[in-house]
Motif scaffolding. Structure first.
Motif, PDB file in Angstrom:
ATOM      1  N   LEU A 104       0.890  -1.141   0.050  1.00 51.36           N
ATOM      2  CA  LEU A 104      -0.013   0.261   0.047  1.00 51.36           C
ATOM      3  C   LEU A 104       0.827   1.387  -0.056  1.00 51.36           C
ATOM      4  O   LEU A 104       1.702   1.429   0.888  1.00 51.36           O
ATOM      5  N   GLU A 105       0.597   2.111  -0.985  1.00 48.92           N
ATOM      6  CA  GLU A 105       1.013   3.398  -0.954  1.00 48.92           C
ATOM      7  C   GLU A 105      -0.218   4.260  -0.984  1.00 48.92           C
ATOM      8  O   GLU A 105      -0.901   4.122  -1.764  1.00 48.92           O
ATOM      9  N   TYR A 106      -0.435   5.296   0.086  1.00 53.60           N
ATOM     10  CA  TYR A 106      -1.675   5.984   0.078  1.00 53.60           C
ATOM     11  C   TYR A 106      -1.287   7.443   0.050  1.00 53.60           C
ATOM     12  O   TYR A 106      -0.285   7.990   0.564  1.00 53.60           O
ATOM     13  N   GLU A 107      -1.843   8.130  -1.013  1.00 47.17           N
ATOM     14  CA  GLU A 107      -1.574   9.317  -1.626  1.00 47.17           C
ATOM     15  C   GLU A 107      -2.646  10.492  -0.789  1.00 47.17           C
ATOM     16  O   GLU A 107      -3.768  10.383  -1.208  1.00 47.17           O
ATOM     17  N   ILE A 108      -1.976  11.129   0.070  1.00 48.14           N
ATOM     18  CA  ILE A 108      -2.975  12.337   0.651  1.00 48.14           C
ATOM     19  C   ILE A 108      -3.429  13.325  -0.348  1.00 48.14           C
ATOM     20  O   ILE A 108      -2.577  13.745  -1.019  1.00 48.14           O
ATOM     21  N   VAL A 109      -4.771  13.513  -0.394  1.00 47.69           N
ATOM     22  CA  VAL A 109      -5.471  14.565  -1.517  1.00 47.69           C
ATOM     23  C   VAL A 109      -6.035  15.728  -0.471  1.00 47.69           C
ATOM     24  O   VAL A 109      -6.447  16.637  -1.113  1.00 47.69           O
ATOM     25  N   GLY A 110      -6.433  15.338   0.632  1.00 45.53           N
ATOM     26  CA  GLY A 110      -7.218  16.334   1.611  1.00 45.53           C
ATOM     27  C   GLY A 110      -7.376  15.576   3.028  1.00 45.53           C
ATOM     28  O   GLY A 110      -8.222  14.965   2.903  1.00 45.53           O
ATOM     29  N   TRP A 111      -6.693  15.964   3.923  1.00 48.54           N
ATOM     30  CA  TRP A 111      -6.971  15.472   5.159  1.00 48.54           C
ATOM     31  C   TRP A 111      -7.590  16.535   6.261  1.00 48.54           C
ATOM     32  O   TRP A 111      -6.786  17.562   6.168  1.00 48.54           O
ATOM     33  N   THR A 112      -8.385  15.985   7.018  1.00 47.79           N
ATOM     34  CA  THR A 112      -9.036  16.985   7.904  1.00 47.79           C
ATOM     35  C   THR A 112      -8.654  16.779   9.199  1.00 47.79           C
ATOM     36  O   THR A 112      -9.356  17.364  10.250  1.00 47.79           O
ATOM     37  N   GLY A 113      -7.974  15.612   9.512  1.00 48.30           N
ATOM     38  CA  GLY A 113      -7.603  15.259  11.016  1.00 48.30           C
ATOM     39  C   GLY A 113      -7.965  14.355  11.672  1.00 48.30           C
ATOM     40  O   GLY A 113      -7.618  13.737  12.731  1.00 48.30           O
ATOM     41  N   ASP A 114      -8.880  13.286  10.838  1.00 50.62           N
ATOM     42  CA  ASP A 114      -9.205  12.143  11.381  1.00 50.62           C
ATOM     43  C   ASP A 114      -8.346  11.169  11.716  1.00 50.62           C
ATOM     44  O   ASP A 114      -7.176  11.120  10.962  1.00 50.62           O
ATOM     45  N   ASP A 115      -8.338  10.119  12.732  1.00 53.61           N
ATOM     46  CA  ASP A 115      -7.345   9.169  12.670  1.00 53.61           C
ATOM     47  C   ASP A 115      -7.509   7.993  12.132  1.00 53.61           C
ATOM     48  O   ASP A 115      -6.713   6.985  11.961  1.00 53.61           O
ATOM     49  N   LEU A 116      -8.445   7.782  11.654  1.00 49.97           N
ATOM     50  CA  LEU A 116      -8.753   6.549  10.564  1.00 49.97           C
ATOM     51  C   LEU A 116      -9.240   7.052   9.118  1.00 49.97           C
ATOM     52  O   LEU A 116     -10.146   8.170   9.223  1.00 49.97           O
ATOM     53  N   MET A 117      -8.638   6.619   8.194  1.00 47.65           N
ATOM     54  CA  MET A 117      -9.130   7.206   6.637  1.00 47.65           C
ATOM     55  C   MET A 117      -9.214   5.902   5.902  1.00 47.65           C
ATOM     56  O   MET A 117      -8.618   4.775   6.384  1.00 47.65           O
ATOM     57  N   THR A 118      -9.664   6.134   4.770  1.00 46.35           N
ATOM     58  CA  THR A 118      -9.821   4.961   3.716  1.00 46.35           C
ATOM     59  C   THR A 118      -9.394   5.740   2.201  1.00 46.35           C
ATOM     60  O   THR A 118      -9.601   6.785   1.997  1.00 46.35           O
ATOM     61  N   GLY A 119      -9.201   4.725   1.573  1.00 44.90           N
ATOM     62  CA  GLY A 119      -9.204   4.879   0.101  1.00 44.90           C
ATOM     63  C   GLY A 119      -9.326   3.595  -0.387  1.00 44.90           C
ATOM     64  O   GLY A 119      -8.507   2.564  -0.333  1.00 44.90           O
ATOM     65  N   PHE A 120     -10.395   3.192  -1.068  1.00 43.32           N
ATOM     66  CA  PHE A 120     -10.911   1.971  -1.488  1.00 43.32           C
ATOM     67  C   PHE A 120      -9.840   1.097  -2.040  1.00 43.32           C
ATOM     68  O   PHE A 120      -9.402   1.583  -3.062  1.00 43.32           O
ATOM     69  N   PRO A 121      -9.476  -0.347  -1.631  1.00 44.78           N
ATOM     70  CA  PRO A 121     -10.134  -0.844  -0.542  1.00 44.78           C
ATOM     71  C   PRO A 121      -9.278  -0.760   0.564  1.00 44.78           C
ATOM     72  O   PRO A 121      -9.296  -2.104   1.304  1.00 44.78           O
ATOM     73  N   SER A 122      -8.708  -0.139   1.139  1.00 41.05           N
ATOM     74  CA  SER A 122      -7.862   0.274   2.161  1.00 41.05           C
ATOM     75  C   SER A 122      -8.196   1.250   3.331  1.00 41.05           C
ATOM     76  O   SER A 122      -8.749   1.977   2.924  1.00 41.05           O
ATOM     77  N   TYR A 123      -7.427   0.982   4.496  1.00 44.33           N
ATOM     78  CA  TYR A 123      -7.541   1.837   5.664  1.00 44.33           C
ATOM     79  C   TYR A 123      -6.223   2.295   6.186  1.00 44.33           C
ATOM     80  O   TYR A 123      -5.540   1.376   6.163  1.00 44.33           O
ATOM     81  N   VAL A 124      -6.113   3.550   6.674  1.00 46.42           N
ATOM     82  CA  VAL A 124      -4.806   3.882   7.119  1.00 46.42           C
ATOM     83  C   VAL A 124      -5.172   4.447   8.415  1.00 46.42           C
ATOM     84  O   VAL A 124      -6.356   5.099   8.760  1.00 46.42           O
ATOM     85  N   ILE A 125      -4.697   3.998   9.509  1.00 44.62           N
ATOM     86  CA  ILE A 125      -4.564   4.630  10.780  1.00 44.62           C
ATOM     87  C   ILE A 125      -3.476   5.537  11.533  1.00 44.62           C
ATOM     88  O   ILE A 125      -2.542   4.782  11.194  1.00 44.62           O
ATOM     89  N   THR A 126      -3.872   6.210  12.268  1.00 44.08           N
ATOM     90  CA  THR A 126      -2.662   7.047  13.120  1.00 44.08           C
ATOM     91  C   THR A 126      -1.942   5.933  13.989  1.00 44.08           C
ATOM     92  O   THR A 126      -2.793   5.260  14.516  1.00 44.08           O
ATOM     93  N   ASP A 127      -0.786   6.286  14.220  1.00 38.40           N
ATOM     94  CA  ASP A 127       0.047   5.400  15.407  1.00 38.40           C
ATOM     95  C   ASP A 127      -0.757   5.536  16.565  1.00 38.40           C
ATOM     96  O   ASP A 127      -0.857   4.699  17.355  1.00 38.40           O
ATOM     97  N   HIS A 128      -1.064   6.686  16.802  1.00 36.69           N
ATOM     98  CA  HIS A 128      -1.959   7.124  18.149  1.00 36.69           C
ATOM     99  C   HIS A 128      -2.979   6.190  18.504  1.00 36.69           C
ATOM    100  O   HIS A 128      -3.321   5.544  19.423  1.00 36.69           O
ATOM    101  N   LEU A 129      -3.869   6.006  17.489  1.00 33.24           N
ATOM    102  CA  LEU A 129      -5.149   5.338  17.727  1.00 33.24           C
ATOM    103  C   LEU A 129      -4.898   3.714  17.315  1.00 33.24           C
ATOM    104  O   LEU A 129      -5.662   3.018  18.007  1.00 33.24           O
ATOM    105  N   ALA A 130      -3.801   3.525  16.564  1.00 34.78           N
ATOM    106  CA  ALA A 130      -3.444   2.240  16.396  1.00 34.78           C
ATOM    107  C   ALA A 130      -2.979   1.431  17.665  1.00 34.78           C
ATOM    108  O   ALA A 130      -3.431   0.474  18.118  1.00 34.78           O
ATOM    109  N   GLY A 131      -2.183   2.348  18.481  1.00 33.21           N
ATOM    110  CA  GLY A 131      -1.970   1.854  19.825  1.00 33.21           C
ATOM    111  C   GLY A 131      -2.957   1.774  20.801  1.00 33.21           C
ATOM    112  O   GLY A 131      -2.955   0.701  21.545  1.00 33.21           O
ATOM    113  N   LYS A 132      -3.853   2.493  20.815  1.00 28.70           N
ATOM    114  CA  LYS A 132      -5.149   2.334  21.625  1.00 28.70           C
ATOM    115  C   LYS A 132      -5.970   1.079  21.398  1.00 28.70           C
ATOM    116  O   LYS A 132      -6.372   0.280  22.124  1.00 28.70           O
ATOM    117  N   LEU A 133      -6.049   0.719  20.066  1.00 31.60           N
ATOM    118  CA  LEU A 133      -6.654  -0.529  19.708  1.00 31.60           C
ATOM    119  C   LEU A 133      -5.967  -1.802  19.876  1.00 31.60           C
ATOM    120  O   LEU A 133      -6.472  -2.572  20.495  1.00 31.60           O
TER     121      LEU A 133
END
Length: 148
Positions: A32-61
């Motif tokens: 997976l290579e995820y190209e950011i086109v417009g991020w508003t600050g959420d800790d969980l993001m998607t770009g079909f068919p994949s998901y990306v998560i911040t290290d902060h939230l990943a650690g909590k899970l």
């Protein structure tokens, strides 16, 4: 037990370095290579068919012992629009992230996918996700007849 459909912020898209196996639907992402086109600050993001998560939230899970996901490496790139969006939103940089690789099955694990690749989470999974920022995510009760 209640389950929920989670539709995270679409902050980007699959980048040119993504490797897909098109023998399945949805296609299976092998790298997976995820190209950011417009991020508003959420800790969980998607770009079909994949998901990306911040290290902060990943650690909590991880700390909560939830099932149905692995954390993998992801390469992050930025489109010119993505760089502009970070500046406009007032972010000095993009957080460290992981590929949120969902391994679970919907209605069995804390994190699972429907046959169409939609994210379904248990009540415990949703509690875990809510430890992060999900302002742009759409969350609704999961109904397998509607959310196929």
């Amino acid at each position: 037990m209640a389950y929920y459909m989670v539709k995270p912020e679409v902050a980007g898209r699959l980048g040119e370095g993504t490797v897909l196996d098109h023998s399945t639907h949805p296609p299976r992402v092998e790298r997976l290579e995820y190209e950011i086109v417009g991020w508003t600050g959420d800790d969980l993001m998607t770009g079909f068919p994949s998901y990306v998560i911040t290290d902060h939230l990943a650690g909590k899970l991880r700390g909560a012992g939830l099932s149905g996901f692995d954390l993998r490496d992801v390469r992050i790139t930025f489109s010119p629009e993505g760089e502009d969006a970070l500046r406009v939103m007032g972010f000095s940089d993009f957080p460290a992230v992981k590929w949120f690789y969902v391994t679970g099955q919907a209605e069995r694990d804390d994190f699972g996918l429907t046959p169409r690749g939609r994210l379904v989470v248990s009540g415990n999974g949703l509690t875990g996700l809510r430890q992060g920022r999900l302002d742009q995510a759409r969350i609704e009760e999961y109904d397998p007849e509607i959310h196929k």
